[in-house]
Write a protein that holds these residues in place. Structure first.
Motif, short mmCIF file in Angstrom:
data_model
loop_
_atom_site.label_atom_id
_atom_site.label_comp_id
_atom_site.label_asym_id
_atom_site.label_seq_id
_atom_site.Cartn_x
_atom_site.Cartn_y
_atom_site.Cartn_z
N SER A 83 35.77 52.04 41.90
CA SER A 83 34.79 53.03 41.23
C SER A 83 35.07 52.95 39.77
N ASP A 84 36.17 52.97 39.24
CA ASP A 84 36.54 53.07 38.05
C ASP A 84 36.84 51.53 37.40
N PRO A 85 35.67 51.26 36.71
CA PRO A 85 35.84 49.59 36.13
C PRO A 85 37.22 49.47 35.36
N GLU A 86 37.71 50.44 34.68
CA GLU A 86 39.09 50.29 33.79
C GLU A 86 40.01 50.01 34.77
N LYS A 87 39.94 50.33 35.94
CA LYS A 87 41.26 50.10 36.90
C LYS A 87 41.13 48.99 37.71
N PRO A 88 42.18 48.40 37.89
CA PRO A 88 42.18 47.06 39.09
C PRO A 88 41.55 47.32 40.50
N LEU A 89 40.87 46.61 41.04
CA LEU A 89 40.46 46.72 42.37
C LEU A 89 41.68 46.03 43.50
N LEU A 90 42.32 47.19 44.16
CA LEU A 90 43.40 46.98 44.92
C LEU A 90 42.93 47.12 46.53
N MET A 91 43.60 46.29 47.20
CA MET A 91 43.22 46.15 48.78
C MET A 91 44.53 46.00 49.34
N ALA A 92 44.78 46.70 50.41
CA ALA A 92 46.00 46.71 51.20
C ALA A 92 45.82 46.03 52.69
N ILE A 93 46.31 44.79 53.08
CA ILE A 93 46.24 44.40 54.31
C ILE A 93 47.54 44.36 55.04
N LYS A 94 47.92 44.98 56.01
CA LYS A 94 49.01 44.69 56.76
C LYS A 94 50.25 45.38 55.87
N GLY A 95 50.10 46.23 55.33
CA GLY A 95 51.35 46.74 54.34
C GLY A 95 51.45 45.94 53.23
N GLN A 96 50.73 44.79 52.76
CA GLN A 96 50.89 44.21 51.37
C GLN A 96 49.58 44.52 50.76
N ILE A 97 49.88 44.93 49.34
CA ILE A 97 49.00 45.19 48.25
C ILE A 97 48.56 44.08 47.72
N TYR A 98 47.15 43.74 47.54
CA TYR A 98 46.40 42.64 46.96
C TYR A 98 45.69 43.32 45.57
N ASP A 99 45.87 42.44 44.57
CA ASP A 99 44.93 42.78 43.45
C ASP A 99 43.50 41.69 43.53
N VAL A 100 42.48 42.46 43.91
CA VAL A 100 41.13 41.65 44.16
C VAL A 100 40.22 41.73 43.01
N SER A 101 40.64 42.08 41.95
CA SER A 101 39.92 42.22 40.72
C SER A 101 39.11 41.08 40.41
N GLN A 102 39.62 40.00 40.61
CA GLN A 102 38.83 38.62 40.03
C GLN A 102 37.79 38.23 41.07
N SER A 103 37.61 38.66 42.32
CA SER A 103 36.42 38.57 43.08
C SER A 103 35.48 39.58 42.91
N ARG A 104 35.43 40.58 41.89
CA ARG A 104 34.70 41.40 41.72
C ARG A 104 33.27 40.96 41.03
N ILE A 105 32.15 41.39 41.36
CA ILE A 105 30.83 40.86 40.70
C ILE A 105 30.27 42.22 40.67
N ILE A 106 29.89 42.57 39.38
CA ILE A 106 29.38 43.77 38.93
C ILE A 106 27.95 43.57 38.38
N GLY A 107 27.14 44.30 38.73
CA GLY A 107 25.73 44.54 38.07
C GLY A 107 24.74 43.14 38.43
N LEU A 108 25.16 42.47 39.36
CA LEU A 108 24.29 41.45 39.86
C LEU A 108 22.93 42.13 40.42
N ASP A 109 21.67 41.81 40.05
CA ASP A 109 20.65 42.26 40.90
C ASP A 109 19.87 41.24 41.34
N PHE A 110 19.94 40.79 42.69
CA PHE A 110 19.10 39.79 43.09
C PHE A 110 18.09 40.32 44.00
#
Length: 110
Positions: A83-110
């Motif tokens: 929700s805050d574009p200044e912070k990285p997008l993090l995801m936790a899967i089975k106790g591991q935390i991943y930075d998934v900011s590179q997969s973020r697509i913002i503002g595309l309107d198709f």
């Protein structure tokens, strides 16, 4: 001159199409109206193309480098939900935390 041309045109329409000039021009107008409606529904407008191109270019701005994340609590992880574009997008899967900011697509309107 114009009246003679109109009379010749009326006769030609009747001879070549078998329709009265009124029905011929009504059909022609209806055909054009249907064409414009269908092309508006399925055609691509320049304005839509410009907006999509602009949004795509904005989304392709370089992202900040990934953040090394250690152990954090679940409540702290909620702050990195995207929700805050200044912070990285993090995801936790089975106790591991991943930075998934590179997969973020913002503002595309198709």
């Amino acid at each position: 001159m114009a009246l003679q041309l109109w009379e010749t045109l009326k006769e030609a329409i009747t001879v070549y199409t078998g329709l009265s000039p009124a029905i011929f021009f009504a059909g022609l107008g209806l055909g054009l109206a249907i064409y414009y409606v269908i092309s508006a529904l399925f055609g691509s407008s320049d304005r839509h193309h410009e907006r999509t191109t602009r949004n795509f270019q904005e989304a392709m701005q370089p992202l900040p480098p990934p953040v090394q994340v250690g152990e954090i609590a679940e409540d702290e992880l909620k702050a990195y939900d995207g929700s805050d574009p200044e912070k990285p997008l993090l995801m936790a899967i089975k106790g591991q935390i991943y930075d998934v900011s590179q997969s973020r697509i913002i503002g595309l309107d198709f």
